[in-house]
Design an enzyme around this catalytic site. Structure first.
Site, PDB file in Angstrom:
ATOM      1  CB  CYS A   1      -0.955  -0.007   1.185  1.00  0.00           C
ATOM      2  SG  CYS A   1      -0.133   0.060   2.796  1.00  0.00           S
TER       3      CYS A   1
ATOM      4  CG  HIS B   1      -4.248   0.702   4.318  1.00  0.00           C
ATOM      5  ND1 HIS B   1      -3.624  -0.067   3.366  1.00  0.00           N
ATOM      6  CD2 HIS B   1      -5.348   1.233   3.709  1.00  0.00           C
ATOM      7  CE1 HIS B   1      -4.319  -0.028   2.238  1.00  0.00           C
ATOM      8  NE2 HIS B   1      -5.361   0.757   2.418  1.00  0.00           N
TER       9      HIS B   1
ATOM     10  CG  ASP C   1      -7.085   2.155  -0.333  1.00  0.00           C
ATOM     11  OD1 ASP C   1      -6.134   1.784  -1.043  1.00  0.00           O
ATOM     12  OD2 ASP C   1      -7.275   1.729   0.823  1.00  0.00           O
TER      13      ASP C   1
END
Length: 684
Positions: free
Chosen positions: A245, A287, A302
């Site tokens: 991520c 994250h 995202d």
């Protein structure tokens, strides 16, 4: 969906002193020495300046760097023809926070006038941006800033849109297709320049970057397990085509920076891969995602979760594009994203970490299927008197089912036009996992997707609510059964309670529908075929009645199956009722056996019991049309007569026989009779 563990550092830098020095400006063969005074504004109380490192990254307060363009410098001034040696030059610069400082440069040998001009106005910082199809021009954008009041949305979501910005996805079809085809990976700048050939507005720029990343960067499952093999720099992510991520968010930020789009890389906690219901979040962030500045406001996305999924063991990544995480409405985004800096929730009021931990997680499938809300809104449910109730609200026609510890036996799920209601009756104490599944009713595939997960804590068990294993979900009539042709049901509730063991249900039927019904119970020793004989089906035009006589007390499932009359195929299950009887004295015999010649329009009024008393006169009454003669064959043969009101009636005696048959002569020209009913006679 995946999460990673990361770190978040916070740095502060205060103001500095003024500096003065001498430099030379060379123009051809001429050199002019000047005195330079630089004054830096000290930090004001309550204000934190950004930190810029050697790579040109400014700290955003979350420990994340954001790209900063080199200061744009403009040289200006007018040359005085009379006194060229006194000409002064002015250099204007803009700080990272928009502070405006003007410095005057005087030729060597002149006296500088200190504080000649010093401005602290909050003017915008000018950054270059690729624009248009040829990218020859630059557009001016405001300096990145933290969220302000106009960015905050009132919680909760108003259910009008899944996104924080009005987006017409159909207008993106050509742009999206173009992004998928671009395979340039020479450099970030080259890639962005190629992508922006088809993007004109800021929204289109963000969209084409988003689509490219989601379809070209795969999740690095190896790097997730081995940090030493993890590559997160934009150049490395672009070169290898994979990352975790941190790399997704970093590449997205870098590409937006090249495109002149204000973008932030955010970090925080997430309810992604490995999340367990009710868990607490501690330590470092796990994250990373992004925020982009469009139309005067910040928006969240995202790209990691938009790109695909991983298997349960996190050993394999599969590209599976998810539109939900593009410009997601903040009130929905916060369901599984909790930023380190609460301002980046873009909510008013903001959620606390404790609320985030306890709140029910609505995954993207929940909203993608058109579901709107669920109750209760906490992930942990405690039963009261052995039961718990869950409801879901939705707009479109949606089918639901559930699993409590892997089975759907311990609940009653009923469909509503705007959702569903689930009543749970756990049959053991302790904590149990509840999953709720849904699928669109128009879907051609009978595949349900998990949309909600709860933990049910049961303190006591209600044994009276132990349902038959044959009970299928959902239970009772609904909008779905109406679509299958069961209109205007006499019993809209899923449970039918009867004290004497008898009940009657009526429906209005749609066209070209053939129906079968069956009765089931766990405790019954009756075969399925014999159980069917406890149901009498009566048709009156487009009305159908089902008379049910229970063989004993207990809980029964009444199932309905249909097919088109014109279809020679098999019957399909549609829905079922739960019928309960607590009267232990109940013991009804079956209805008479109906032969194939018993037509759909025939109606039996008496006798309804298959078992007839011996040596008794029994009254018969039937309603049948198109029949020329009716006989009852017992020890003797009896003829029924047609009354004025259209009933075939008569009396027969059961002496001297163990079976009794009702026969009809359909046509006066025929010489044979057809058996339509069979009765049993009690033995003496």
């Amino acid at each position: 969906m995946v999460t990673e563990r990361g770190s978040s550092a916070r740095r502060q830098l205060g103001g500095g002193p003024a500096a003065m020095g001498t430099v030379e400006l060379k123009d051809g063969a001429n050199a002019v020495a000047i005195n330079l005074l630089l004054i830096v504004r000290p930090e004001r109380k309550g204000q934190r300046d950004g930190v810029t490192d050697g790579a040109g990254l400014q700290d955003d307060g979350n420990g994340n760097g954001r790209p900063q363009p080199p200061p744009k410098r403009d040289l200006s001034g007018q040359q005085d023809p009379k006194e060229p040696h006194k000409q002064k030059q002015t250099v204007t610069s803009y700080t990272n926070e928009g502070t405006h400082v003007t410095v005057e440069i005087h030729p060597k040998g002149t006296s500088p006038q200190f504080f000649k001009k010093l401005s602290f106005g909050k003017g915008p910082r000018r950054v270059p941006s690729l624009r248009g199809q040829d990218n020859k021009a630059f557009e001016r954008t405001e300096a990145p800033r933290p969220p302000s009041t106009k960015d905050l949305h009132v919680y909760p979501w108003d259910k009008s849109s899944l996104k924080s910005l009005a987006v017409d996805l159909q207008k993106f079809e050509k742009l999206d297709a173009y992004a998928l085809k671009v395979n340039t990976k020479g450099s970030v700048e080259e890639l962005v320049q190629t992508l922006l050939k088809q993007a004109r507005t800021d929204l289109e720029k963000v969209r084409v970057i988003w689509m490219w990343i989601c379809h070209h960067i795969e999740y690095d499952v190896v790097g997730f397990h081995n940090k030493s093999l993890r590559l997160c720099k934009p150049t490395d992510v672009l070169r290898t085509g994979k990352s975790v991520c941190e790399g997704y968010a970093g590449l997205f930020q870098q590409m937006c920076s090249v495109a002149g789009i204000q973008c932030m890389k955010l970090s925080g906690y997430s309810k992604g891969y490995g999340y367990k219901i009710g868990q607490t979040f501690q330590g470092n962030s796990d994250h990373a995602w992004n925020a982009v500045y469009l139309d005067g406001r910040w928006h969240l996305l995202d790209s990691t979760w938009g790109s695909g999924t991983v298997d349960d063991a996190l050993t394999k990544f599969t590209f599976k594009y998810n539109e939900f995480y593009f410009l997601t409405h903040p009130a929905l985004f916060v369901n599984n994203h909790f930023p380190d800096n609460s301002n980046w929730q873009l909510l008013k009021p903001t959620l606390t970490l404790k609320q985030f931990e306890s709140n029910l997680q609505h995954n993207s499938d929940f909203y993608n299927l058109g579901l709107l809300a669920a109750h209760p809104q906490t992930a942990l449910i405690q039963t009261e008197n052995g039961t718990a109730t869950i409801s879901v609200e939705c707009r479109p026609s949606t089918l639901f089912t559930f699993k409590l510890e892997g089975t759907d036996e311990h609940g009653l799920l009923t469909l509503r036009k705007q959702g569903m209601k689930l009543e749970l009756y756990p049959q053991k104490t302790g904590r149990q996992e509840l999953q709720i599944f849904a699928r669109p009713s128009k879907s051609t595939e009978d595949v349900y997707t998990c949309v909600l997960e709860y933990i049910v804590e049961c303190k006591s068990v209600d044994k009276s609510r132990c349902f038959p294993k044959d009970l299928h979900q959902p239970v009772g009539p609904s909008w779905f059964t109406e679509k299958q042709g069961f209109l205007r049901p006499s019993h809209p509730d899923p449970i039918i309670h009867t004290n004497d063991g008898r009940c009657s249900l009526t429906f209005t039927l749609g066209k070209d529908i053939s129906i079968l019904a069956s009765l089931h119970a766990d405790s019954s020793s009756l075969s399925e075929e014999m159980s069917r004989q406890h149901i009498m089906q009566i048709h009156r035009g487009n009305q159908v009645e089902f008379k049910v006589h229970l063989p004993h007390a207990g809980s029964f499932v009444l199932k309905f199956f249909t097919k088109k009359k014109s279809d020679p195929g098999s019957y399909s299950f549609i829905f079922n009722y739960l019928i309960t009887c607590l009267n232990t004295e109940v013991k009804w015999p079956a209805f008479p056996l109906r032969y194939s010649k018993w037509a759909e329009g025939y109606e039996l009024l008496e006798p309804l019991s298959r078992l007839l008393p011996a040596n008794r006169n029994v009254q018969f009454k039937l309603k049948m049309q198109g029949i020329s003669k009716v006989l009852v064959q017992a020890g003797d043969t009896y003829t029924l007569t047609l009354s004025r009101d259209g009933f075939w009636e008569g009396t027969c005696n059961t002496a001297g026989c163990t079976e009794l048959f009702v026969m009809v002569h359909e046509n006066a020209n025929h010489s044979y009779y057809s058996h339509i009913l069979k009765y049993d006679v009690e033995t003496q």
